[in-house]
Motif scaffolding. Structure first.
Motif, PDB file in Angstrom:
ATOM      1  N   MET A 169       0.836  -1.205   0.000  1.00  5.95           N
ATOM      2  CA  MET A 169       0.000   0.000   0.000  1.00  5.95           C
ATOM      3  C   MET A 169       0.871   1.255   0.000  1.00  5.95           C
ATOM      4  SD  MET A 169      -3.397  -0.827   2.286  1.00  5.95           S
ATOM      5  CE  MET A 169      -2.635  -1.536   3.734  1.00  5.95           C
ATOM      6  N   ALA A 170       1.956   1.243   0.747  1.00  5.95           N
ATOM      7  CA  ALA A 170       2.853   2.406   0.775  1.00  5.95           C
ATOM      8  C   ALA A 170       3.477   2.635  -0.598  1.00  5.95           C
ATOM      9  CB  ALA A 170       3.935   2.208   1.835  1.00  5.95           C
ATOM     10  N   ALA A 171       3.897   1.571  -1.259  1.00  2.00           N
ATOM     11  CA  ALA A 171       4.474   1.703  -2.604  1.00  2.00           C
ATOM     12  C   ALA A 171       3.432   2.225  -3.589  1.00  2.00           C
ATOM     13  CB  ALA A 171       5.034   0.363  -3.072  1.00  2.00           C
ATOM     14  N   ALA A 172       2.203   1.735  -3.465  1.00  4.08           N
ATOM     15  CA  ALA A 172       1.122   2.203  -4.344  1.00  4.08           C
ATOM     16  C   ALA A 172       0.839   3.686  -4.105  1.00  4.08           C
ATOM     17  CB  ALA A 172      -0.141   1.365  -4.116  1.00  4.08           C
ATOM     18  N   ALA A 173       0.827   4.093  -2.842  1.00  2.00           N
ATOM     19  CA  ALA A 173       0.602   5.508  -2.521  1.00  2.00           C
ATOM     20  C   ALA A 173       1.732   6.374  -3.088  1.00  2.00           C
ATOM     21  CB  ALA A 173       0.487   5.701  -1.008  1.00  2.00           C
ATOM     22  N   MET A 174       2.966   5.866  -3.066  1.00  2.00           N
ATOM     23  CA  MET A 174       4.099   6.604  -3.635  1.00  2.00           C
ATOM     24  C   MET A 174       3.924   6.752  -5.154  1.00  2.00           C
ATOM     25  SD  MET A 174       6.332   7.388  -1.201  1.00  2.00           S
ATOM     26  CE  MET A 174       7.974   7.397  -1.868  1.00  2.00           C
ATOM     27  N   THR A 175       3.392   5.730  -5.799  1.00  2.00           N
ATOM     28  CA  THR A 175       3.134   5.797  -7.240  1.00  2.00           C
ATOM     29  C   THR A 175       2.148   6.911  -7.547  1.00  2.00           C
ATOM     30  OG1 THR A 175       3.617   3.451  -7.576  1.00  2.00           O
ATOM     31  CG2 THR A 175       2.187   4.506  -9.215  1.00  2.00           C
ATOM     32  N   ILE A 176       1.055   6.939  -6.799  1.00  2.11           N
ATOM     33  CA  ILE A 176       0.039   7.974  -7.008  1.00  2.11           C
ATOM     34  C   ILE A 176       0.621   9.351  -6.696  1.00  2.11           C
ATOM     35  CG2 ILE A 176      -2.190   8.864  -6.196  1.00  2.11           C
ATOM     36  CD1 ILE A 176      -3.003   5.887  -5.734  1.00  2.11           C
ATOM     37  N   SER A 177       1.337   9.459  -5.597  1.00  2.00           N
ATOM     38  CA  SER A 177       1.945  10.729  -5.204  1.00  2.00           C
ATOM     39  C   SER A 177       2.859  11.253  -6.304  1.00  2.00           C
ATOM     40  CB  SER A 177       2.732  10.547  -3.907  1.00  2.00           C
ATOM     41  OG  SER A 177       3.373  11.741  -3.544  1.00  2.00           O
ATOM     42  N   GLY A 178       3.649  10.371  -6.888  1.00  2.00           N
ATOM     43  CA  GLY A 178       4.553  10.768  -7.962  1.00  2.00           C
ATOM     44  C   GLY A 178       3.819  11.353  -9.154  1.00  2.00           C
ATOM     45  N   MET A 179       2.642  10.827  -9.435  1.00  2.00           N
ATOM     46  CA  MET A 179       1.862  11.334 -10.565  1.00  2.00           C
ATOM     47  C   MET A 179       1.256  12.693 -10.256  1.00  2.00           C
ATOM     48  SD  MET A 179       0.099   7.961 -12.154  1.00  2.00           S
ATOM     49  CE  MET A 179       1.013   6.424 -12.211  1.00  2.00           C
ATOM     50  N   PHE A 180       0.906  12.933  -9.001  1.00  2.00           N
ATOM     51  CA  PHE A 180       0.415  14.267  -8.652  1.00  2.00           C
ATOM     52  C   PHE A 180       1.560  15.281  -8.637  1.00  2.00           C
ATOM     53  CE2 PHE A 180      -3.422  12.149  -6.731  1.00  2.00           C
ATOM     54  CZ  PHE A 180      -4.328  12.702  -7.619  1.00  2.00           C
ATOM     55  N   LYS A 181       2.745  14.844  -8.254  1.00  2.00           N
ATOM     56  CA  LYS A 181       3.902  15.744  -8.260  1.00  2.00           C
ATOM     57  C   LYS A 181       4.328  16.084  -9.682  1.00  2.00           C
ATOM     58  CE  LYS A 181       5.745  14.474  -3.788  1.00  2.00           C
ATOM     59  NZ  LYS A 181       6.699  13.673  -3.045  1.00  2.00           N
ATOM     60  N   ASP A 182       4.213  15.116 -10.584  1.00  2.00           N
ATOM     61  CA  ASP A 182       4.580  15.322 -11.980  1.00  2.00           C
ATOM     62  C   ASP A 182       3.439  14.793 -12.853  1.00  2.00           C
ATOM     63  OD1 ASP A 182       5.667  15.544 -14.509  1.00  2.00           O
ATOM     64  OD2 ASP A 182       7.189  13.989 -14.207  1.00  2.00           O
ATOM     65  N   PRO A 183       2.428  15.624 -13.122  1.00  2.00           N
ATOM     66  CA  PRO A 183       1.260  15.174 -13.882  1.00  2.00           C
ATOM     67  C   PRO A 183       1.584  14.588 -15.256  1.00  2.00           C
ATOM     68  CG  PRO A 183       0.818  17.286 -12.854  1.00  2.00           C
ATOM     69  CD  PRO A 183       2.279  17.008 -12.665  1.00  2.00           C
ATOM     70  N   SER A 184       2.742  14.944 -15.826  1.00  2.00           N
ATOM     71  CA  SER A 184       3.097  14.362 -17.125  1.00  2.00           C
ATOM     72  C   SER A 184       3.417  12.867 -16.990  1.00  2.00           C
ATOM     73  CB  SER A 184       4.276  15.110 -17.751  1.00  2.00           C
ATOM     74  OG  SER A 184       5.456  14.887 -17.005  1.00  2.00           O
TER      75      SER A 184
END
Length: 187
Positions: free
Chosen positions: A43-58
């Motif tokens: 779950m933590a790794a999945a949350a990091m994936t989502i977070s990365g996409m919000f930090k860099d929408p591209s």
């Protein structure tokens, strides 16, 4: 099972069976700790994936975003609650960081686990609605108040949840994690 000097009265086979049963129960509890820790890491790794996409929408890819949200959804709710269903699942020891109050506050723990599932499911739905690039509607507006906080707002229904930007849902989901760790995890 308590093994005492009276175990000698059981005979060698009964005594050995008692030792094996005790080891099996202990091993099963350790296995539950290992499984739930693996789920937490996923779950933590999945949350990091989502977070990365919000930090860099591209970097947004709807399929990866949905996969990450589904990973959290599938390991929360009833699955998460079951990992802490009994005293046997909460052994004291260095491997477990679970607080002793989970069983005493079962309803609260289960509500938090279900909130986590609901936020993750809503994030998955947001990815389905936005299959192309990350849209402005998925993002929070500058200066938009988040609400929530570790002991704050809970989104009460699916309609209210689906009306907010995915980024806001994500922050509420992270606050749900923080709430649970603050209340039920030993440091």
């Amino acid at each position: 099972m308590r093994l005492t000097a009276d175990a000698n009265k059981l005979g060698p086979f009964a005594f050995m069976a008692a030792v094996i049963l005790t080891a099996a129960v202990s091993s099963a509890a350790e296995d539950v700790v290992t499984i739930r820790q693996a789920d937490m890491k996923a779950m933590a790794a999945a949350a990091m994936t989502i977070s990365g996409m919000f930090k860099d929408p591209s970097a947004y890819k709807a399929s990866e975003f949905k996969w990450a949200a589904d990973t959290i959804r599938d390991r929360s709710g009833g699955v998460l609650s079951a990992h802490f269903a009994s005293e046997a699942n909460n052994p004291a020891g260095p491997k477990s960081k679970a607080g002793p109050n989970i069983l005493k506050e079962r309803d609260r723990f289960d509500r938090i686990a279900n909130d986590l599932r609901d936020y993750a499911a809503a994030l998955g739905a947001a990815a389905e609605k936005n299959p192309g690039p990350m849209t402005a509607s998925m993002r929070m507006k500058p200066g938009e108040a988040m609400g929530g906080g570790p002991f704050g707002t809970h989104v009460r229904n699916q309609q209210e949840l689906s009306a907010m930007p995915a980024e806001h849902m994500f922050h509420l989901m992270l606050q749900t994690c923080t709430t649970c760790h603050t209340r039920f995890r030993m440091e």
